[in-house]
Design an enzyme around this catalytic site. Structure first.
Site, PDB file in Angstrom:
ATOM      1  CE1 TYR A 171      -4.119   1.963   0.675  1.00  0.00           C
ATOM      2  CE2 TYR A 171      -2.682   3.242   2.116  1.00  0.00           C
ATOM      3  CZ  TYR A 171      -3.882   3.098   1.422  1.00  0.00           C
ATOM      4  OH  TYR A 171      -4.822   4.107   1.496  1.00  0.00           O
ATOM      5  CB  ILE A 224     -10.670   9.514   6.254  1.00  0.00           C
ATOM      6  CG1 ILE A 224      -9.549  10.473   5.819  1.00  0.00           C
ATOM      7  CG2 ILE A 224     -12.063  10.112   5.997  1.00  0.00           C
ATOM      8  CD1 ILE A 224      -9.523  11.819   6.483  1.00  0.00           C
TER       9      ILE A 224
END
Ligand SMILES: NC(=O)c1ccc[n+]([C@@H]2O[C@H](COP(=O)([O-])OP(=O)(O)OC[C@H]3O[C@@H](n4cnc5c(N)ncnc54)[C@H](O)[C@@H]3O)[C@@H](O)[C@H]2O)c1
Length: 251
Positions: free
Chosen positions: A155, A188
């Site tokens: 990632y 988030i």
């Protein structure tokens, strides 16, 4: 209405940041071509937008698949005749796996969705924008595009690559009227993170509490920044990677 009459393609529109972008952009007058691999959730988002008087088309698409991406753009252009804005938002996480725990299959999946999908769709949309000598592309990178620890080996590598891809796109196509920028969100609360953020004792919570904002962010905050980057108000912003992370990157 900042986007009246504009057409926007948003990937990952069934959840989290993509859904918040789809809702906000439609409220601002845009025709939304909402794309996601998850058809049921996508249909719900599009139904919500259209029942509120907005314009939206749901297209199920796997952005890592070239034929699916071609089909997405074809359907979008058939419906709205052009594309003004592309939000490359869809992405998947690698469970924070270090390199030795990352299988070749996981590495490929992360790169195919988070980077190659963005490349395939951008290349499909760019010719339409270049023809009009105008277009805006907004890629979602991450704090993992700058530092380690926001993801695992695959990632973090893919999100760093999104930073490079964004800059190169801006360098190559800026003079043809294409404005390309990326957003680098911190933590988030979305479908991607809700399990992790539910656990007050998760190690990431300590980091989140230690950032200047002292909290995680909401997808609507990312959508607000994306709207600014999509609008004429940001006309002089090219090739920027804009962090929105509560201050995660200050140290
Ligand atoms: N949530 C965070 O804390 C955070 C932080 C930094 C960056 N990001 C990035 O933000 C972007 C949006 O993620 P989110 O947090 O809203 O997650 P999310 O899981 O809520 O939404 C991602 C959406 O992408 C879709 N998707 C996955 N693979 C796809 C594919 N192959 N084709 C089409 N759609 C696909 C999913 O179905 C989902 O609806 C991602 O690129 C993610 O890497 C998230």
């Amino acid at each position: 209405m900042k986007l009246k009459g504009k057409t926007v393609v948003i990937t990952g529109a069934a959840s989290g940041m993509g859904r918040a972008q789809a809702r906000l952009f439609s409220k601002e007058g845009a025709n939304v071509i909402a794309a996601d691999i998850d058809k049921d959730s996508l249909d719900k988002v599009v139904k919500e937008i259209t029942s509120n008087g907005g314009q939206a088309l749901a297209v199920q698409a796997d952005i890592s698949n070239r034929d699916s991406v071609k089909d997405l753009v074809k359907k979008g252009v058939e419906e709205y005749s052009s594309i003004d804005i592309l939000c490359n938002t869809a992405g998947i996480l690698d469970d924070y796996s270090p390199s030795l725990d990352t299988s070749e299959d996981l590495w490929d999946r992360i790169f195919n969705v988070n980077l190659k999908g963005m490349f395939l769709l951008t290349n499909e949309v760019l010719p339409h924008m270049i023809k009009k000598e105008k277009g805006v592309i907004i890629n979602i990178s991450s704090i993992a595009g700058f530092v380690a620890g926001g993801g695992g080996a695959a990632y973090t590598s893919a999100k760093h690559a999104v930073v490079g891809y964004t800059k190169q796109l801006s360098f190559d196509y800026g003079k043809q009227g294409i404005r390309v920028n990326a957003i680098a969100p911190g933590a988030i609360k979305t479908g991607m993170t809700e399990e992790i953020l539910k656990d007050e004792d998760a190690p990431v919570m300590e980091t989140i509490k230690s950032v200047p904002a002292g909290r995680y962010g909401q997808p609507e905050e990312i959508a607000n920044l994306a709207l600014f980057l999509a609008s004429e108000e940001s006309d002089f912003i090219h090739g920027a990677i804009v962090p929105i992370d509560g201050g995660w990157l200050v140290k």
